[in-house]
Motif scaffolding. Structure first.
Motif, mmCIF file in Angstrom:
data_model
loop_
_atom_site.group_PDB
_atom_site.id
_atom_site.type_symbol
_atom_site.label_atom_id
_atom_site.label_comp_id
_atom_site.label_asym_id
_atom_site.label_seq_id
_atom_site.Cartn_x
_atom_site.Cartn_y
_atom_site.Cartn_z
ATOM 1 N N LEU A 182 0.828 -1.207 0.000
ATOM 2 C CA LEU A 182 0.000 0.000 0.000
ATOM 3 C C LEU A 182 0.865 1.261 0.000
ATOM 4 O O LEU A 182 0.568 2.229 -0.714
ATOM 5 C CB LEU A 182 -0.940 0.002 1.203
ATOM 6 C CG LEU A 182 -2.150 -0.924 1.129
ATOM 7 C CD1 LEU A 182 -2.955 -0.874 2.429
ATOM 8 C CD2 LEU A 182 -3.059 -0.559 -0.063
ATOM 9 N N ARG A 183 1.914 1.274 0.794
ATOM 10 C CA ARG A 183 2.809 2.440 0.811
ATOM 11 C C ARG A 183 3.342 2.748 -0.592
ATOM 12 O O ARG A 183 3.554 3.905 -0.956
ATOM 13 C CB ARG A 183 3.986 2.176 1.736
ATOM 14 C CG ARG A 183 3.712 2.433 3.200
ATOM 15 C CD ARG A 183 4.975 2.215 4.006
ATOM 16 N NE ARG A 183 4.752 2.509 5.408
ATOM 17 C CZ ARG A 183 5.304 1.869 6.420
ATOM 18 N NH1 ARG A 183 6.131 0.859 6.171
ATOM 19 N NH2 ARG A 183 5.067 2.218 7.659
ATOM 20 N N ALA A 184 3.566 1.671 -1.361
ATOM 21 C CA ALA A 184 4.163 1.843 -2.690
ATOM 22 C C ALA A 184 3.151 2.302 -3.742
ATOM 23 O O ALA A 184 3.556 2.862 -4.770
ATOM 24 C CB ALA A 184 4.813 0.534 -3.132
ATOM 25 N N VAL A 185 1.874 2.066 -3.498
ATOM 26 C CA VAL A 185 0.893 2.314 -4.568
ATOM 27 C C VAL A 185 -0.088 3.436 -4.259
ATOM 28 O O VAL A 185 -0.866 3.820 -5.135
ATOM 29 C CB VAL A 185 0.110 1.027 -4.917
ATOM 30 C CG1 VAL A 185 1.050 -0.059 -5.428
ATOM 31 C CG2 VAL A 185 -0.700 0.521 -3.730
ATOM 32 N N ILE A 186 -0.102 3.959 -3.025
ATOM 33 C CA ILE A 186 -0.977 5.082 -2.706
ATOM 34 C C ILE A 186 -0.133 6.254 -2.229
ATOM 35 O O ILE A 186 1.020 6.085 -1.840
ATOM 36 C CB ILE A 186 -2.035 4.740 -1.633
ATOM 37 C CG1 ILE A 186 -1.376 4.466 -0.275
ATOM 38 C CG2 ILE A 186 -2.899 3.565 -2.085
ATOM 39 C CD1 ILE A 186 -2.361 4.348 0.887
ATOM 40 N N ALA A 187 -0.735 7.432 -2.259
ATOM 41 C CA ALA A 187 -0.113 8.622 -1.689
ATOM 42 C C ALA A 187 -0.710 8.867 -0.312
ATOM 43 O O ALA A 187 -1.839 8.436 -0.022
ATOM 44 C CB ALA A 187 -0.367 9.832 -2.595
ATOM 45 N N PRO A 188 0.026 9.548 0.567
ATOM 46 C CA PRO A 188 -0.527 9.851 1.893
ATOM 47 C C PRO A 188 -1.884 10.548 1.777
ATOM 48 O O PRO A 188 -2.059 11.478 0.996
ATOM 49 C CB PRO A 188 0.533 10.780 2.502
ATOM 50 C CG PRO A 188 1.807 10.372 1.836
ATOM 51 C CD PRO A 188 1.422 10.032 0.427
ATOM 52 N N GLY A 189 -2.836 10.034 2.551
ATOM 53 C CA GLY A 189 -4.179 10.601 2.529
ATOM 54 C C GLY A 189 -5.123 9.944 1.548
ATOM 55 O O GLY A 189 -6.338 10.222 1.572
ATOM 56 N N ALA A 217 0.062 2.639 6.470
ATOM 57 C CA ALA A 217 0.553 2.889 5.116
ATOM 58 C C ALA A 217 0.321 4.325 4.661
ATOM 59 O O ALA A 217 0.727 4.685 3.547
ATOM 60 C CB ALA A 217 -0.113 1.916 4.147
ATOM 61 N N GLY A 218 -0.321 5.129 5.505
ATOM 62 C CA GLY A 218 -0.583 6.523 5.149
ATOM 63 C C GLY A 218 -1.928 6.754 4.514
ATOM 64 O O GLY A 218 -2.234 7.882 4.089
ATOM 65 N N GLY A 219 -2.752 5.717 4.440
ATOM 66 C CA GLY A 219 -4.059 5.846 3.813
ATOM 67 C C GLY A 219 -5.153 6.170 4.802
ATOM 68 O O GLY A 219 -4.946 6.220 6.012
ATOM 69 N N VAL A 220 -6.339 6.371 4.269
ATOM 70 C CA VAL A 220 -7.545 6.635 5.052
ATOM 71 C C VAL A 220 -8.548 5.527 4.753
ATOM 72 O O VAL A 220 -8.812 5.221 3.575
ATOM 73 C CB VAL A 220 -8.151 8.011 4.697
ATOM 74 C CG1 VAL A 220 -9.464 8.230 5.438
ATOM 75 C CG2 VAL A 220 -7.154 9.123 5.013
#
Length: 385
Positions: A102-109, A129-132
């Motif tokens: 997830l860290r590799a494929v999404i941006a923070p937020g 992973a920085g997601g919501v």
């Protein structure tokens, strides 16, 4: 041919274990919560670990401990799924693999869809992973649980960037249909999103139930999907720390190859050795016997609830050893597991930790002796007064 069910170890022996299941509560509590089972290990696993101890083979995990070829052969044999060994990379556990992908494929937020009621660490992993977290609950379709594909499509159209899938689903034991998975992939691809599929319960799909790995559901799934899995749930190896990340396209394989080297270094050597042994043909008969034991217990639970707790609502899982039981009609509040632990001395997973849909529910671990399951339900039923 009838397969004899695997027999659980006796309670006095199990209570000598030092794992979470047997060290969290006092001895008067029957532990039917965390996903550990009460069966002896597969002989091939035991022998491989014993050989390693005899050799003092307790060093660092090598770049290729045999996991890739072992899983590829296993996937072909058990799931009719062709996996390219060079598109497999290992890590410490499934949730670590999920977080790193997830860290590799999404941006923070960015928003990541989960499908509650769902495995509680999903919520934490998305945040790590920085997601919501974006919740799109399962829907009830003719008495069965299913993905809300329309709801997922709305969320993706509104900007969600990934779907964290549980296939088979924990805690309901739902095995998602191939058509549903293919449609999910089509929707995700149309919106430029990815699907990360936790398939740790796949070896525990009951015979006769069609199971489709997400990456095998369609060409679109192969292009936009990532699978993370492990031998740990089926073969009771969680403490040995080993999981794999599987891809099926050059684009997704490049993402996994680009993960930091430390992601792979975290793989436990004993976990890798045990995983190779678990995925070998030498362990197939053991797995078949385990599935027979779980089939017996999932049916026994239905009988026990009908006799002792007729207010409970339960759908037999098609996979796994975790039963999702609705106790709302008993009037024991949003978190009945608390009262059950206090007054019946049975430890179950608390429904609300799986999401709002878990209010009034409990998750029961069926990976035990029939006698233990029977006593647990009888203790709970005694609270009805």
């Amino acid at each position: 041919m009838t397969i004899a069910p695997l027999q659980a170890l006796p309670l006095d022996q199990l209570r000598r274990r030092s794992s979470t299941k047997w060290r969290t509560y006092p001895e008067d509590v029957l532990p039917l919560f965390v996903a550990e089972t009460d069966f002896p290990l597969a002989d091939a696993v035991t022998q491989r670990l014993r050989d390693a101890l005899d050799l003092g083979d307790t060093g660092y995990t090598p770049p290729d401990p045999g996991l890739r070829d072992a899983f590829a052969a296993y996937a072909q044999r058990r799931f009719d799924w062709t996996v390219q060994p060079d598109r497999i990379r290992s890590t410490c556990d499934v949730m670590m693999g999920v977080v790193e992908i997830l860290r590799a494929v999404i941006a923070p937020g960015d928003r990541v869809i989960v499908t509650p009621p769902v495995y509680p660490p999903f919520y934490d992993c998305v945040k790590e992973a920085g997601g919501v977290v974006e919740r799109v609950p399962l829907v009830d379709v003719d008495g069965s649980w299913a993905l809300d594909l329309d709801g997922i499509e709305r969320s993706l159209a509104a900007g969600a960037r990934a779907v964290l899938l549980c296939n088979p689903h924990n805690p309901t034991g739902t095995v998602h249909a191939r058509a549903a998975l293919a449609r999910l992939a089509e929707i995700a691809a149309a919106h430029g999103a990815v699907v990360v599929s936790d398939e740790i319960h796949a070896p525990l799909v009951q015979p006769g139930v069609p199971y489709t790995p997400f990456l095998a559901a369609s060409p679109e799934a192969a292009e936009i999907g990532y699978t993370v899995t492990s031998a740990s749930k089926a073969y009771n190896l969680a403490g040995l720390k080993c999981a794999i990340m599987v891809t099926a396209s050059e684009q997704t394989a490049a993402v996994v190859r680009a993960l930091p080297p430390e992601v792979e270094w975290r793989t436990g050597l004993f976990g890798a050795l045990a995983g190779v042994a678990a995925w070998s043909q030498d362990s197939d008969a053991w797995l078949d016997a385990l599935l027979a034991a779980l089939d017996r217990n999932r049916r026994l639970l239905a009988e026990l609830l009908a006799e002792h707790l007729p207010e409970a609502r339960y759908r037999m899982p098609d996979a796994g050893y975790l039963a999702w039981v609705d106790l709302r009609d008993l009037g024991w509040g949003d978190d009945p597991a608390g009262r059950i632990l206090r007054d019946a001395r049975v430890a179950l997973n608390r429904g609300p930790t799986f999401g709002d849909e878990g209010h009034g529910h409990v998750r029961i671990n069926l990976g035990c002796a029939p006698e233990v399951l029977t006593e647990a339900v009888q203790r709970i039923a005694a609270l009805r007064g």
